[in-house]
Design a protein around this motif. Structure first.
Motif, mmCIF file in Angstrom:
data_model
loop_
_atom_site.group_PDB
_atom_site.id
_atom_site.type_symbol
_atom_site.label_atom_id
_atom_site.label_comp_id
_atom_site.label_asym_id
_atom_site.label_seq_id
_atom_site.Cartn_x
_atom_site.Cartn_y
_atom_site.Cartn_z
ATOM 1 N N UNK A 126 40.273 35.246 47.528
ATOM 2 C CA UNK A 126 40.046 36.190 46.348
ATOM 3 C C UNK A 126 38.033 37.423 46.635
ATOM 4 N N UNK A 127 37.473 35.909 46.794
ATOM 5 C CA UNK A 127 35.874 36.330 47.024
ATOM 6 C C UNK A 127 36.092 37.374 48.067
ATOM 7 N N UNK A 128 36.302 36.849 49.212
ATOM 8 C CA UNK A 128 36.169 37.628 50.474
ATOM 9 C C UNK A 128 37.160 39.119 50.296
ATOM 10 N N UNK A 129 37.968 39.215 49.594
ATOM 11 C CA UNK A 129 38.590 40.357 49.564
ATOM 12 C C UNK A 129 37.735 41.366 48.427
ATOM 13 N N UNK A 130 37.688 40.576 47.157
ATOM 14 C CA UNK A 130 36.225 41.522 47.065
ATOM 15 C C UNK A 130 35.363 42.568 47.495
ATOM 16 N N UNK B 236 38.577 37.078 38.869
ATOM 17 C CA UNK B 236 39.596 36.054 39.124
ATOM 18 C C UNK B 236 38.626 34.533 40.238
ATOM 19 N N UNK B 237 38.079 35.291 41.335
ATOM 20 C CA UNK B 237 37.508 34.198 41.965
ATOM 21 C C UNK B 237 37.169 32.807 41.634
ATOM 22 N N UNK C 190 28.833 38.725 48.444
ATOM 23 C CA UNK C 190 29.837 39.939 48.448
ATOM 24 C C UNK C 190 29.781 40.890 46.813
ATOM 25 N N UNK C 191 29.263 40.207 45.657
ATOM 26 C CA UNK C 191 28.793 41.165 44.720
ATOM 27 C C UNK C 191 27.458 41.970 44.917
#
Length: 169
Positions: free
Chosen positions: A11-15, A47-48, A69-70
């Motif tokens: 999820x984080x990497x998709x962000x 979600x992550x 990522x953020x």
């Protein structure tokens, strides 16, 4: 690494991927899609952490990956988007300075968040609020005055590094 930990990290990497795509869309002058990528990244970012806690795989690695990522998705991507779409033409170097300041304050905000470990509230508004807000403003760009964008970016940059206590939900 625990195999279950790969799920929230995905999820984080998709962000992060969406943040990078936002920058690419901005480079292609597709500002609407750029803003949409930032907003989709915000959904995944929400979600992550929930998934990590649900699976009991929250870790310092996941927290650091999330912050990196953020910074891209909610600091750099919105700064580049707003600069290209709203600040470059009327403001030039001043607009660039405002955009850079937004991203720098976002980095400071994330670093401070990572070392303070406050559980009751946030100190300053989260970058995950400021970046998506700028993306939403971008979508309404044609209906807002030129001066709105540098003022909003400076205000949000200041609020990210402020000592304002923001409740955690």
């Amino acid at each position: 690494m625990n195999h279950k930990a790969a799920i929230p990290n995905a999820f984080t990497l998709t962000n992060l991927l969406l943040g990078i795509l936002s920058i690419v869309y901005t480079m292609d002058q597709n500002y609407r899609m750029s803003a949409i990528m930032i907003l989709l990244a915000a959904i995944l970012d929400g979600m992550d952490g929930k998934v990590a806690r649900k699976l009991d795989v929250a870790s310092p690695f996941g927290k650091e990956l999330d912050s990196l990522s953020d910074l891209v998705s909610f600091g750099v991507a919105p700064a580049i988007l707003i600069y290209a779409a709203q600040l470059n033409e009327p403001y030039g170097i001043i607009g660039l300075t405002v955009a850079i300041l937004f991203a720098l304050c976002g980095a400071i905000r994330l670093a401070r968040f990572n070392i303070l470990n406050i559980t009751t509230h946030f100190l300053g508004i989260p970058i995950t609020v400021a970046g998506p807000l700028m993306a939403l403003f971008s979508l309404a760009g044609d209906h807002l005055p030129d001066l709105f964008f540098p003022v909003a970016m400076l205000l949000l940059a200041g609020l990210m590094v402020s000592n304002l206590k923001v409740p955690k939900f």
